[in-house]
Design a protein around this motif. Structure first.
Motif, PDB file in Angstrom:
ATOM      1  N   LEU A 101       0.892  -1.157   0.000  1.00  0.00           N
ATOM      2  CA  LEU A 101       0.000   0.000   0.000  1.00  0.00           C
ATOM      3  C   LEU A 101       0.930   1.206   0.000  1.00  0.00           C
ATOM      4  N   LYS A 102       0.946   1.921  -1.073  1.00  0.00           N
ATOM      5  CA  LYS A 102       1.819   3.095  -1.227  1.00  0.00           C
ATOM      6  C   LYS A 102       3.263   2.749  -0.805  1.00  0.00           C
ATOM      7  N   ASP A 103       3.839   1.761  -1.492  1.00  0.00           N
ATOM      8  CA  ASP A 103       5.241   1.342  -1.314  1.00  0.00           C
ATOM      9  C   ASP A 103       5.549   0.730   0.045  1.00  0.00           C
ATOM     10  N   GLU A 104       4.578   0.560   0.888  1.00  0.00           N
ATOM     11  CA  GLU A 104       4.844  -0.004   2.205  1.00  0.00           C
ATOM     12  C   GLU A 104       4.273  -1.410   2.279  1.00  0.00           C
ATOM     13  N   LEU A 105       4.963  -2.277   3.015  1.00  0.00           N
ATOM     14  CA  LEU A 105       4.534  -3.660   3.128  1.00  0.00           C
ATOM     15  C   LEU A 105       3.614  -3.837   4.343  1.00  0.00           C
ATOM     16  N   PHE A 106       2.397  -4.342   4.071  1.00  0.00           N
ATOM     17  CA  PHE A 106       1.453  -4.632   5.151  1.00  0.00           C
ATOM     18  C   PHE A 106       1.147  -6.123   5.148  1.00  0.00           C
ATOM     19  N   GLY A 107       0.601  -6.610   6.252  1.00  0.00           N
ATOM     20  CA  GLY A 107       0.271  -8.032   6.289  1.00  0.00           C
ATOM     21  C   GLY A 107      -1.021  -8.317   7.019  1.00  0.00           C
ATOM     22  N   ILE A 108      -1.759  -9.297   6.509  1.00  0.00           N
ATOM     23  CA  ILE A 108      -2.973  -9.773   7.178  1.00  0.00           C
ATOM     24  C   ILE A 108      -2.780 -11.262   7.447  1.00  0.00           C
ATOM     25  N   ASP A 109      -3.085 -11.686   8.652  1.00  0.00           N
ATOM     26  CA  ASP A 109      -2.968 -13.091   9.023  1.00  0.00           C
ATOM     27  C   ASP A 109      -3.728 -13.964   8.030  1.00  0.00           C
ATOM     28  N   ILE A 110      -3.066 -15.007   7.577  1.00  0.00           N
ATOM     29  CA  ILE A 110      -3.649 -15.830   6.515  1.00  0.00           C
ATOM     30  C   ILE A 110      -4.954 -16.488   6.947  1.00  0.00           C
ATOM     31  N   LEU A 111      -5.109 -16.661   8.255  1.00  0.00           N
ATOM     32  CA  LEU A 111      -6.337 -17.313   8.730  1.00  0.00           C
ATOM     33  C   LEU A 111      -7.562 -16.419   8.533  1.00  0.00           C
ATOM     34  N   ASN A 112      -7.332 -15.128   8.409  1.00  0.00           N
ATOM     35  CA  ASN A 112      -8.440 -14.213   8.182  1.00  0.00           C
ATOM     36  C   ASN A 112      -8.714 -13.964   6.702  1.00  0.00           C
ATOM     37  N   VAL A 113      -7.834 -14.486   5.851  1.00  0.00           N
ATOM     38  CA  VAL A 113      -8.000 -14.219   4.421  1.00  0.00           C
ATOM     39  C   VAL A 113      -8.808 -15.343   3.787  1.00  0.00           C
ATOM     40  N   GLU A 114      -9.936 -14.978   3.220  1.00  0.00           N
ATOM     41  CA  GLU A 114     -10.784 -15.978   2.586  1.00  0.00           C
ATOM     42  C   GLU A 114     -10.271 -16.271   1.184  1.00  0.00           C
ATOM     43  N   GLU A 115      -9.999 -15.207   0.442  1.00  0.00           N
ATOM     44  CA  GLU A 115      -9.412 -15.377  -0.882  1.00  0.00           C
ATOM     45  C   GLU A 115      -8.912 -14.041  -1.394  1.00  0.00           C
ATOM     46  N   ILE A 116      -8.197 -14.116  -2.518  1.00  0.00           N
ATOM     47  CA  ILE A 116      -7.703 -12.890  -3.149  1.00  0.00           C
ATOM     48  C   ILE A 116      -8.221 -12.885  -4.576  1.00  0.00           C
ATOM     49  N   ILE A 117      -8.886 -11.799  -4.952  1.00  0.00           N
ATOM     50  CA  ILE A 117      -9.466 -11.763  -6.301  1.00  0.00           C
ATOM     51  C   ILE A 117      -8.992 -10.516  -7.040  1.00  0.00           C
ATOM     52  N   LYS A 118      -9.114 -10.570  -8.352  1.00  0.00           N
ATOM     53  CA  LYS A 118      -8.836  -9.392  -9.157  1.00  0.00           C
ATOM     54  C   LYS A 118     -10.000  -8.428  -8.998  1.00  0.00           C
ATOM     55  N   PRO A 119      -9.756  -7.151  -9.150  1.00  0.00           N
ATOM     56  CA  PRO A 119     -10.863  -6.205  -9.028  1.00  0.00           C
ATOM     57  C   PRO A 119     -11.976  -6.559 -10.015  1.00  0.00           C
ATOM     58  N   VAL A 120     -13.202  -6.547  -9.515  1.00  0.00           N
ATOM     59  CA  VAL A 120     -14.341  -6.769 -10.394  1.00  0.00           C
ATOM     60  C   VAL A 120     -15.218  -5.535 -10.292  1.00  0.00           C
ATOM     61  N   ASP A 121     -16.178  -5.440 -11.177  1.00  0.00           N
ATOM     62  CA  ASP A 121     -17.050  -4.283 -11.180  1.00  0.00           C
ATOM     63  C   ASP A 121     -17.836  -4.265  -9.871  1.00  0.00           C
ATOM     64  N   PHE A 122     -17.832  -3.120  -9.208  1.00  0.00           N
ATOM     65  CA  PHE A 122     -18.576  -3.038  -7.956  1.00  0.00           C
ATOM     66  C   PHE A 122     -19.726  -2.053  -8.095  1.00  0.00           C
ATOM     67  N   THR A 123     -20.677  -2.172  -7.213  1.00  0.00           N
ATOM     68  CA  THR A 123     -21.844  -1.300  -7.232  1.00  0.00           C
ATOM     69  C   THR A 123     -21.733  -0.311  -6.091  1.00  0.00           C
ATOM     70  N   TYR A 124     -21.760   0.961  -6.418  1.00  0.00           N
ATOM     71  CA  TYR A 124     -21.630   1.992  -5.399  1.00  0.00           C
ATOM     72  C   TYR A 124     -22.833   1.976  -4.455  1.00  0.00           C
ATOM     73  N   VAL A 125     -22.579   2.129  -3.166  1.00  0.00           N
ATOM     74  CA  VAL A 125     -23.677   2.179  -2.196  1.00  0.00           C
ATOM     75  C   VAL A 125     -23.757   3.585  -1.608  1.00  0.00           C
ATOM     76  N   PRO A 126     -24.860   4.275  -1.815  1.00  0.00           N
ATOM     77  CA  PRO A 126     -24.998   5.624  -1.256  1.00  0.00           C
ATOM     78  C   PRO A 126     -25.013   5.574   0.270  1.00  0.00           C
ATOM     79  N   ASN A 127     -24.763   6.715   0.884  1.00  0.00           N
ATOM     80  CA  ASN A 127     -24.832   6.868   2.340  1.00  0.00           C
ATOM     81  C   ASN A 127     -23.907   5.916   3.097  1.00  0.00           C
ATOM     82  N   THR A 128     -22.703   5.722   2.540  1.00  0.00           N
ATOM     83  CA  THR A 128     -21.703   4.951   3.260  1.00  0.00           C
ATOM     84  C   THR A 128     -20.481   5.852   3.441  1.00  0.00           C
TER      85      THR A 128
END
Lengths: 794, 180
Positions: free
Chosen positions: B46-73
């Protein structure tokens, strides 16, 4: 030990379920009994129900319940032998007893102490009707029962003998075990085993009883038939009744093996989700098959593929229906409680009311059934309290002294309609208005402008009550507003019809399931939304001249009414600077929530569709204006609008429809403009430079979403789109931009970075030209030549 | 498809040679023992910095897909996507951490993370790989971490030539994305 506890728990659970069902039936039967008088079969049925509960509860050690049901059984026994006659007071006492029993069951369910409940009052009330002390009474009754069912005794004796033998044997075993180990656990286990055994035997006995009853009933029916024939008096009453009992008995005796299973609702929900997924897959398969057919017409394999696709379609539809049906229950589950409710309330108010139930077999989703009980109770209460007049008044008005309430249910498309009609005094809109004025719920101007229907809608306002006196049933001004919110929660609507002196009808229209609804799909800026069809009154197409200003707000005059207009984009906070409305074709979706109507202006109407409602998950809860989401056939997500909240907020939304006209953007433009959408800076830079030289205004975007936003804020004359643009590629971008009213024929140039493009897609999405990277001045010149005629500048 | 990160790809997830090397150096041959002393972490940029998330919390990694904007968030909620029939909210981690927004590009990925009944997809610049981080080398959050990020960090993992900011997935997920 833990196992035994579990087993015990299971036995108790079984008992609770059985007792609950029996008590519920009792309510119904008792009220029926009161109206039908001395119906021996019914009396017997009621007696047996009490007997069963008494038996099971004594065996499980619920003493209070045993005590209570025992007394109830005694009373019923006297009744069925005609030693007592049924009076209203007696019925009250019995019903009160049943209520108390329900209370005890409830306490057991919640793991409370059932013995703590005081039943003395009920016992005393019941004892008044029994002259003799209860102990010998019980024995007599048992004996009588045995006499009456002679065949049964033998069976029972047989079983009891076996039981006695076992019981005689087992204590010995226990003793020896005791000596050997003195393990408490084992004793416990043994007791549990015996309990289970007895339970099993009880069950067997009950089944045998049922079978015998059936036989007996058959016989009596035959006899009756013979009698009827002999006497040549077609007593129409007995025959259908007897037949009914026969069929009932038949259906009861059949399921020796359990025919139903209880399934956790979450499992059904999971199934429903999977079916939804399957539907999506099926949709894809169908579209692939279609494409293949177009491409390789006549090929054997393609034909086979189409065959498979249509078969899968069929099966999927059936499967979807099947899964939905597993969640369906009869509305009678709720309706059958109402005879009792009506009886109690009318008694309390000293009115005579007859309840007629129609369409109790109509099915709807389990979760919906659970939600409609309370609203219906409120409506029925109100009907008896406010609707049905006192006897004298009814007689004076030339009506029968007994008031009538009809509770009916039927299907209408994907909705269930639940109607309550009373033949009472009806509602006077003027009285309602003055009452609301008095309470400060509406202003005088509002009152004057109100239609009859809107006036009826006042009864759903919080704090509204027309009752002169406050009773403990109604008149406190809570209730009907709760009804409204509850029904709206189910995506349902309420309609009120009333005529003075003729009566009132309240109609609830509720979707059959909470999971699937009909919705109207609309487009606003680059987004699509689903509006639940139940709140849509109508859709109209207007032009900009139809929009009028009242107090600086846009309104539409539709026939006789003035409807405030709100641009949906502004209501959702996504409309800022967007100019996507075609001023010649403005679409208005008129939505109504209770008595309030507004017109939502949208860019486009897409169509009507059946959608599966999904939640947005835990991360996004209580999002304003959004009630959920659905997945469309192409796999994309469309949000479902929360119309009540949008209508409620509409007055606070700043909106000026004129600002969103596409022509407005063209008016503001001073020179031709172009939009370059690419993730590569090099492409943006090189095209930008050439276009700047041609004196174009340049807009740049790095992905399709950004591009669409810019395109809806500024109407450009030419778009350069990178075919590989993230997220959704250039073809899809072009397909979407073509749905914008002002981009139907704007020149779109596809930019290919790798020298390839999909010819079919290019023509399908109406892309005008393809150029290749690296871009030369020649490419741009060619484009310029083609667009000069199209450029629109004010 | 070579840029696709597949968590089921053994070579990537277990980093066999690395493991072997570790095993050799510590004279441990059983990979199971490793688990107790090492955290398996999905590393991303993330902006040249290395971050990590515990693998047990990661369900999967996907390529960006089309998303639907949600108002009032909240502004960092990009919208929702359909992940095999489930609606998953998408959060731009750059925006969430108050970093400069970067448009989605070819390297962008969505890490679908979950905890209890919360599931969220986080847009990150780029996925690195799965790292093994020795538990004892994880240090508490240093004071120089910006306040906007601090409450979402559970510590800093030190490796031979790199350091990695380890995210506290619970605080990230349970904060919610709706406007009140």
């Amino acid at each position: 030990m833990a196992d035994n506890m579990e087993e015990m728990e299971e036995i108790v659970q079984d008992f609770l379920l059985e007792a609950e069902e029996l008590l519920e039936e009792l309510d119904e039967d008792l009220v029926k009994l009161e109206s039908s008088g001395d119906d021996t079969d019914l009396l017997n049925k009621i007696f047996r129900a009490f007997h069963t509960i008494k038996g099971s509860s004594s065996f499980l050690g619920f003493e209070t319940l045993t005590h209570l049901t025992h007394r109830l059984e005694d009373v019923l026994n006297k009744l069925r032998k005609f030693e007592l006659s049924l009076s209203s007071e007696l019925m009250d006492a019995i019903l009160a007893g049943v209520d108390k029993a329900k209370e005890i069951i409830e306490v057991i369910k919640e793991k409370g102490d059932p013995e703590a409940i005081d039943v003395e009052e009920n016992i005393q009330a019941l004892s008044k009707f029994l002259e003799e002390p209860q102990e010998p009474q019980e024995e007599i009754s048992e004996e009588e029962l045995l006499k009456e069912q002679e065949e049964e005794i033998k069976e029972e004796e047989l079983l009891e003998n076996v039981e006695a033998e076992q019981e005689a044997e087992e204590p010995k075993e226990e003793k020896s075990e005791n000596k050997a180990k003195k393990s408490d656990d084992e004793i416990e286990a043994e007791i549990q085993r015996l309990l289970a055994q007895r339970m099993e035997e009880d069950r067997k006995k009950r089944q045998q009883k049922k079978q015998q009853e059936e036989q007996k009933q058959k016989e009596t029916q035959k006899e009756e038939d013979k009698q009827v024939q002999a006497q040549q008096q077609p007593t129409q009453e007995t025959k259908p009744q007897a037949q009914k009992q026969q069929t009932k008995a038949k259906s009861k005796s059949k399921p020796v093996i359990e025919q139903t299973i209880r399934v956790d609702v979450t499992r059904l929900d999971d199934l429903m989700n999977l079916v939804g997924e399957l539907v999506l897959g099926k949709n894809r398969l169908v579209s692939v098959a279609q494409k293949a057919e177009e491409k390789f017409e006549g090929d054997d394999i393609v034909e086979e593929l189409s065959g498979v696709a249509s078969q899968i379609t069929l099966v999927t539809t059936d499967l979807q229906m099947g899964v939905m049906k597993t969640r369906m229950v009869q509305v009678g589950k709720v309706f059958n409680k109402f005879p009792r409710v009506v009886r109690d309330i009318s008694k309390e108010l000293n009115k005579e009311v007859e309840l007629i139930i129609e369409g109790a077999e109509t099915e709807l989703d389990k979760s919906v059934v659970e939600e409609i009980n309370d609203p219906l109770v409120h409506i029925i209460r109100n009907a008896i309290d406010h609707g049905i007049e006192p006897k004298e008044k009814r007689l004076a008005a030339g009506k029968p002294p007994k008031g009538k309430i009809v509770l009916s249910a039927f299907h209408e498309g994907n909705y269930i309609i639940i109607k309550t009609t009373d033949d009472g005094g009806g509602m006077d809109p003027e009285v309602l208005k003055s009452k609301a004025l008095e309470k400060g719920l509406i202003t005088e101007t509002e009152a004057r402008q109100m239609t009859k229907e809107e006036a009826f809608g006042l009864i759903f306002k919080p704090g509204f009550s027309t009752a002169q006196k406050v009773s403990n049933i109604s008149g406190r001004g809570v209730g009907m507003d709760v009804v409204k919110t509850n029904i709206e929660k189910l995506n349902g609507t309420i309609e009120v019809q009333s005529e003075i002196n003729k009566g009132t009808t309240i109609m609830l229209k509720i979707p059959l399931t909470l999971a699937i609804i009909q919705a109207l799909l609309v487009k606003v800026t680059k987004e699509f939304f689903a509006i639940p069809l139940v709140s849509v009154v109508e859709t109209v197409r207007i032009s900009k001249d139809d929009i009028k200003k009242v107090e600086n707000r846009d309104v539409l005059r539709l026939r006789d009414s003035i409807i405030p207009l709100v641009y949906l984009g502004d209501a959702l906070g996504i409309g800022k600077n967007k100019k996507t409305i075609d001023s010649k074709e403005i679409y208005v979706v008129v939505v109504a929530v209770a008595e309030k109507k507004i017109g939502l202006v949208v860019d486009k109407l897409i169509g009507r569709e059946e959608i599966v409602i999904k939640s947005l998950g835990h991360y996004l809860t209580n999002i304003k204006s959004i009630s959920g989401a659905t997945i469309m056939g192409d796999g994309s997500v469309t949000l479902i609008l929360d119309i009540p909240s949008i209508v409620g907020e509409a007055a606070n939304v700043e909106t000026n429809i004129e600002d969103h006209f596409a022509d407005k953007a063209i008016e503001m433009k001073s020179k031709p403009s172009c939009l370059i959408v690419s993730a590569e800076d090099e492409i943006k830079h090189s095209i930008g430079q050439y276009m700047k030289e041609a004196d174009f205004e340049i807009y740049e975007a790095s992905n399709d979403k950004e591009g669409l936003d810019i395109a809806s804020e500024n109407i450009v004359d030419v778009i350069f789109i990178d075919l590989d643009i993230p997220i959704n590629d250039g073809y899809n971008f072009t397909r979407l931009i073509r749905t914008f009213p002002s981009y139907k024929d704007v020149f779109v140039v596809g930019v290919s970075t790798d020298g390839t493009f999909d010819k079919e897609k290019v023509s399908e999405v109406l892309m005008n030209k393809i150029i290749f990277h690296p871009i030369t001045i020649k490419d741009i010149d060619a484009v310029m030549e083609m667009i000069t005629k199209r450029i629109k500048v004010a | 498809m070579k840029d696709e990160v597949d968590l089921f790809d053994k070579s990537l997830a277990i980093a066999e040679d690395y493991e072997e090397q570790l095993a050799k150096s510590q004279r441990k041959s059983d990979a199971l023992i490793l688990k107790d002393e090492y955290d398996q972490v999905v590393g991303f940029i993330l902006k040249d910095e290395l971050f990590g998330i515990d693998i047990l919390n990661v369900e999967e990694i996907i390529k960006p897909v089309d998303f639907t904007y949600v108002p009032n968030t909240k502004p960092f909620v990009m919208g929702v996507i359909n992940l095999r029939g489930k609606i998953i909210p998408i959060v731009d981690l750059r925006l969430k951490f108050g970093l400069v927004k970067k448009p989605i590009d070819i390297e962008s990925r969505i890490i679908v993370a979950h905890m209890d009944e919360y599931t969220v997809g986080f847009i990150v610049d780029k996925i690195e790989r799965v790292y093994y981080i020795e538990k004892k080398s994880i240090e508490p959050t240093p004071p120089n971490i910006p306040q906007t990020i601090e409450k979402y960090v559970r510590g800093v993992g030190k490796m031979d030539n790199k350091i990695m900011t380890l995210l506290n997935i619970e605080s990230l997920l349970k904060e919610g994305g709706g406007l009140n």
